[in-house]
Design a protein around this motif. Structure first.
Motif, PDB file in Angstrom:
ATOM      1  N   ASN A 151      -0.880   4.696  -5.162  1.00 19.77           N
ATOM      2  CA  ASN A 151      -0.380   3.305  -5.441  1.00 19.77           C
ATOM      3  C   ASN A 151       0.851   3.028  -4.332  1.00 19.77           C
ATOM      4  N   VAL A 152       2.094   3.742  -4.421  1.00 13.08           N
ATOM      5  CA  VAL A 152       2.755   3.964  -3.200  1.00 13.08           C
ATOM      6  C   VAL A 152       2.195   3.361  -1.981  1.00 13.08           C
ATOM      7  N   VAL A 153       1.648   4.513  -1.343  1.00 11.84           N
ATOM      8  CA  VAL A 153       1.083   4.732  -0.466  1.00 11.84           C
ATOM      9  C   VAL A 153      -0.099   2.949   0.292  1.00 11.84           C
ATOM     10  N   THR A 154      -1.133   3.067  -0.859  1.00 11.54           N
ATOM     11  CA  THR A 154      -2.365   1.168  -0.045  1.00 11.54           C
ATOM     12  C   THR A 154      -0.949   0.601  -0.040  1.00 11.54           C
ATOM     13  N   ILE A 155       0.281   0.123  -1.510  1.00 15.02           N
ATOM     14  CA  ILE A 155       0.851  -0.778  -0.991  1.00 15.02           C
ATOM     15  C   ILE A 155       1.314  -0.952   0.005  1.00 15.02           C
ATOM     16  N   ASN A 156       2.120   0.159   0.642  1.00 21.77           N
ATOM     17  CA  ASN A 156       2.789   0.292   2.068  1.00 21.77           C
ATOM     18  C   ASN A 156       1.325   0.163   3.225  1.00 21.77           C
ATOM     19  N   MET A 157       0.842   0.504   3.027  1.00 17.49           N
ATOM     20  CA  MET A 157      -0.382   0.189   3.834  1.00 17.49           C
ATOM     21  C   MET A 157      -0.326  -1.100   4.290  1.00 17.49           C
ATOM     22  N   THR A 158      -0.713  -1.886   2.555  1.00 13.12           N
ATOM     23  CA  THR A 158      -1.107  -3.299   2.753  1.00 13.12           C
ATOM     24  C   THR A 158      -0.027  -4.176   3.217  1.00 13.12           C
ATOM     25  N   SER A 311      -3.533  -8.583  14.862  1.00 14.66           N
ATOM     26  CA  SER A 311      -3.992  -9.277  13.590  1.00 14.66           C
ATOM     27  C   SER A 311      -5.328  -8.490  13.164  1.00 14.66           C
ATOM     28  N   LEU A 312      -6.226  -7.880  13.678  1.00 12.15           N
ATOM     29  CA  LEU A 312      -7.563  -6.846  13.796  1.00 12.15           C
ATOM     30  C   LEU A 312      -6.836  -6.004  13.083  1.00 12.15           C
ATOM     31  N   PHE A 313      -5.429  -5.217  13.701  1.00 12.40           N
ATOM     32  CA  PHE A 313      -5.345  -3.741  13.163  1.00 12.40           C
ATOM     33  C   PHE A 313      -4.784  -3.764  11.922  1.00 12.40           C
ATOM     34  N   GLY A 314      -4.044  -5.461  11.498  1.00 12.63           N
ATOM     35  CA  GLY A 314      -3.787  -5.194  10.688  1.00 12.63           C
ATOM     36  C   GLY A 314      -4.841  -5.122   9.064  1.00 12.63           C
ATOM     37  N   ALA A 315      -5.602  -6.373  10.114  1.00  8.51           N
ATOM     38  CA  ALA A 315      -7.131  -6.362   9.507  1.00  8.51           C
ATOM     39  C   ALA A 315      -7.446  -5.283   8.846  1.00  8.51           C
ATOM     40  N   LEU A 316      -7.713  -4.233   9.609  1.00 13.70           N
ATOM     41  CA  LEU A 316      -7.945  -2.756   9.378  1.00 13.70           C
ATOM     42  C   LEU A 316      -7.496  -2.252   8.596  1.00 13.70           C
ATOM     43  N   MET A 317      -6.226  -2.476   8.356  1.00 15.51           N
ATOM     44  CA  MET A 317      -5.289  -1.316   6.988  1.00 15.51           C
ATOM     45  C   MET A 317      -5.272  -2.649   5.594  1.00 15.51           C
ATOM     46  N   VAL A 318      -5.522  -3.631   5.481  1.00 12.39           N
ATOM     47  CA  VAL A 318      -5.270  -4.091   4.010  1.00 12.39           C
ATOM     48  C   VAL A 318      -6.947  -4.093   3.895  1.00 12.39           C
ATOM     49  N   VAL A 319      -7.602  -3.296   4.582  1.00 15.35           N
ATOM     50  CA  VAL A 319      -9.329  -3.483   4.624  1.00 15.35           C
ATOM     51  C   VAL A 319      -9.314  -2.240   3.944  1.00 15.35           C
ATOM     52  N   SER A 320      -9.123  -1.327   3.973  1.00 12.76           N
ATOM     53  CA  SER A 320      -8.756  -0.082   4.156  1.00 12.76           C
ATOM     54  C   SER A 320      -8.243   0.443   2.810  1.00 12.76           C
ATOM     55  N   SER A 321      -6.964  -0.494   2.429  1.00 11.61           N
ATOM     56  CA  SER A 321      -6.257  -0.307   0.880  1.00 11.61           C
ATOM     57  C   SER A 321      -7.478  -0.872   0.046  1.00 11.61           C
ATOM     58  N   VAL A 322      -7.655  -2.269   0.636  1.00  4.86           N
ATOM     59  CA  VAL A 322      -8.909  -2.256  -0.461  1.00  4.86           C
ATOM     60  C   VAL A 322     -10.080  -1.640  -1.195  1.00  4.86           C
ATOM     61  N   ILE A 323     -10.521  -0.972  -0.116  1.00  5.92           N
ATOM     62  CA  ILE A 323     -11.642  -0.103  -0.161  1.00  5.92           C
ATOM     63  C   ILE A 323     -11.277   0.914  -0.587  1.00  5.92           C
ATOM     64  N   LEU A 324     -10.504   1.431  -0.468  1.00  6.12           N
ATOM     65  CA  LEU A 324      -9.604   3.157  -1.528  1.00  6.12           C
ATOM     66  C   LEU A 324      -9.315   2.955  -1.792  1.00  6.12           C
ATOM     67  N   THR A 325      -8.648   1.283  -2.883  1.00  6.10           N
ATOM     68  CA  THR A 325      -8.593   1.012  -4.280  1.00  6.10           C
ATOM     69  C   THR A 325     -10.517   1.230  -4.926  1.00  6.10           C
ATOM     70  N   ALA A 326     -10.755   0.287  -4.555  1.00 10.12           N
ATOM     71  CA  ALA A 326     -11.993   0.257  -5.054  1.00 10.12           C
ATOM     72  C   ALA A 326     -12.667   1.206  -5.470  1.00 10.12           C
ATOM     73  N   LEU A 327     -12.672   2.033  -4.089  1.00 12.07           N
ATOM     74  CA  LEU A 327     -12.713   4.086  -4.437  1.00 12.07           C
ATOM     75  C   LEU A 327     -12.413   4.391  -5.473  1.00 12.07           C
ATOM     76  N   LYS A 328     -10.818   4.179  -5.716  1.00 10.06           N
ATOM     77  CA  LYS A 328     -10.323   5.404  -6.596  1.00 10.06           C
ATOM     78  C   LYS A 328     -10.973   5.082  -7.767  1.00 10.06           C
ATOM     79  N   LYS A 329     -11.005   3.626  -8.140  1.00 14.41           N
ATOM     80  CA  LYS A 329     -11.154   2.903  -9.268  1.00 14.41           C
ATOM     81  C   LYS A 329     -12.491   2.534 -10.112  1.00 14.41           C
TER      82      LYS A 329
END
Length: 350
Positions: A151-158, A311-329
């Motif tokens: 959670n700490v890693v994904t929050i910081n990525m976001t 914006s593109l790199f920031g979007a990649l960071m956020v989307v990666s966090s969401v996908i990782l969160t969903a995959l873990k769930k």
């Protein structure tokens, strides 16, 4: 996050074991389409992203007023469902939570509409879509759930992704350099802090909706949506009166677009609800990332706004966090002896 936490923000309280989803299972088998839920979720993202386009395009209609029309589109179709299923309109023991859910959800939506109007469409969509990642913070505060290293890693990525998208002058200076050519519409303007503030605030309100809907998970979705639509309609109307934004849209194009906004809102919500009745929340949440892809396409197609490299790199960071969160769930719902769960053990930290 607990193993049984559903992404209720996306399904508006629908119960996965409702008998009404049996016809969907039969349709899934008849079509021999194991990815029916993913398809429905992607179509839902399409309609929701088009709602964002309409909100951004109707420059002569106040965003708060558009929110009112959106809630009319949610309320009217759900009233017949509530009557048909004979559900209690305002059940005892859940009233305070229902009111809080309506307040949080409505405020978040109004803020998101404001952000769509005052930011590039894709940037606002990315920030608002990061809501699932922040649920860990509120789950820790209100539900005393553990906040793990994941959670700490994904929050910081976001957070890093949001900073790259908003590029606050405090960090980047008054004239932040870009990796791509900035759209003239935004580069010639002074930095408008209220757009990013509205988007981030909308994300925080949306994260609280997760927590509240967990307490409402045993209610039929029509009860939650009817209360949400009715109370939100009154709430947004009061806000419109307070700011002097009560007026009918201009005849012709604007009125037709307002009607389409209500229809698309309802279609997007129903398709998302149906997708969660035939598919687990994790894969559906991943499919919801299509919303961001659509936003970038519509931004360039309809508004001529070229996204910056930041914006593109920031979007990649956020989307990666969401996908990782969903995959873990999703992985946490699989049996421990499952081969797929073993492949995802890095995410699960097992």
């Amino acid at each position: 996050m607990s193993e049984n936490l559903e992404l209720h923000q996306f399904q508006e309280g629908t119960q996965s074991n409702d008998k009404s989803n049996r016809w969907l299972e039969r349709l899934k088998m008849r079509l021999n389409c194991p990815y029916l839920g993913i398809i429905l979720a992607t179509l839902s993202s399409l309609f929701f992203s088009l709602c964002s386009v309409i909100v951004k395009g109707l420059v002569d209609v106040n965003p708060m007023e558009l929110a009112s029309f959106r809630f009319v589109g949610v309320l009217l179709p759900t009233i017949p469902i509530l009557i048909y299923t004979k559900q209690p309109v305002f059940p005892e023991g859940k009233r305070v939570i229902l009111l809080l859910r309506c307040f949080m959800g409505t405020t978040g939506l109004m803020l998101s509409f404001y952000a769509f109007r005052h930011m590039p469409l894709a940037d606002a969509s990315v920030i608002i879509f990061s809501t699932p990642v922040f649920v860990a913070i509120f789950a820790r505060v209100f539900l005393k759930e553990p906040c793990t290293l994941f959670n700490v890693v994904t929050i910081n990525m976001t957070l890093l992704g949001v900073v790259l998208i908003t590029r606050p002058p405090l960090i980047f200076g008054s004239a932040a350099p870009t990796l791509d050519s900035e759209n003239e519409k935004y580069s010639d303007k002074t930095y408008d802090i209220w757009g990013p503030v509205a988007a981030i605030s909308s994300t925080l309100f949306g994260a609280n909706v997760y927590i509240l809907l967990r307490a409402l998970k045993n209610l039929h979705f029509s009860v939650i949506m009817t209360n949400f639509g009715a109370i939100a309609l009154v709430y947004t109307f009061i806000v419109c009166v307070a700011i002097g934004a009560v007026c009918w849209p201009s005849c012709g194009r604007d009125r037709w677009l307002v009607v389409i906004l209500g229809i698309f809102s309802f279609l997007g919500q129903i398709l998302l609800t149906l997708s969660l009745q035939v598919e687990q929340a994790g894969p559906v949440a991943i499919a919801r990332c299509a919303d961001i892809v659509f936003a970038f396409v519509w931004q360039m197609m309809f508004f001529g706004e070229t996204p910056t490299g930041y914006s593109l790199f920031g979007a990649l960071m956020v989307v990666s966090s969401v996908i990782l969160t969903a995959l873990k769930k999703w992985a946490m719902t699989l049996p421990r002896e499952s081969t797929l769960r073993k492949r995802l053990r890095v995410i699960l930290l097992e």
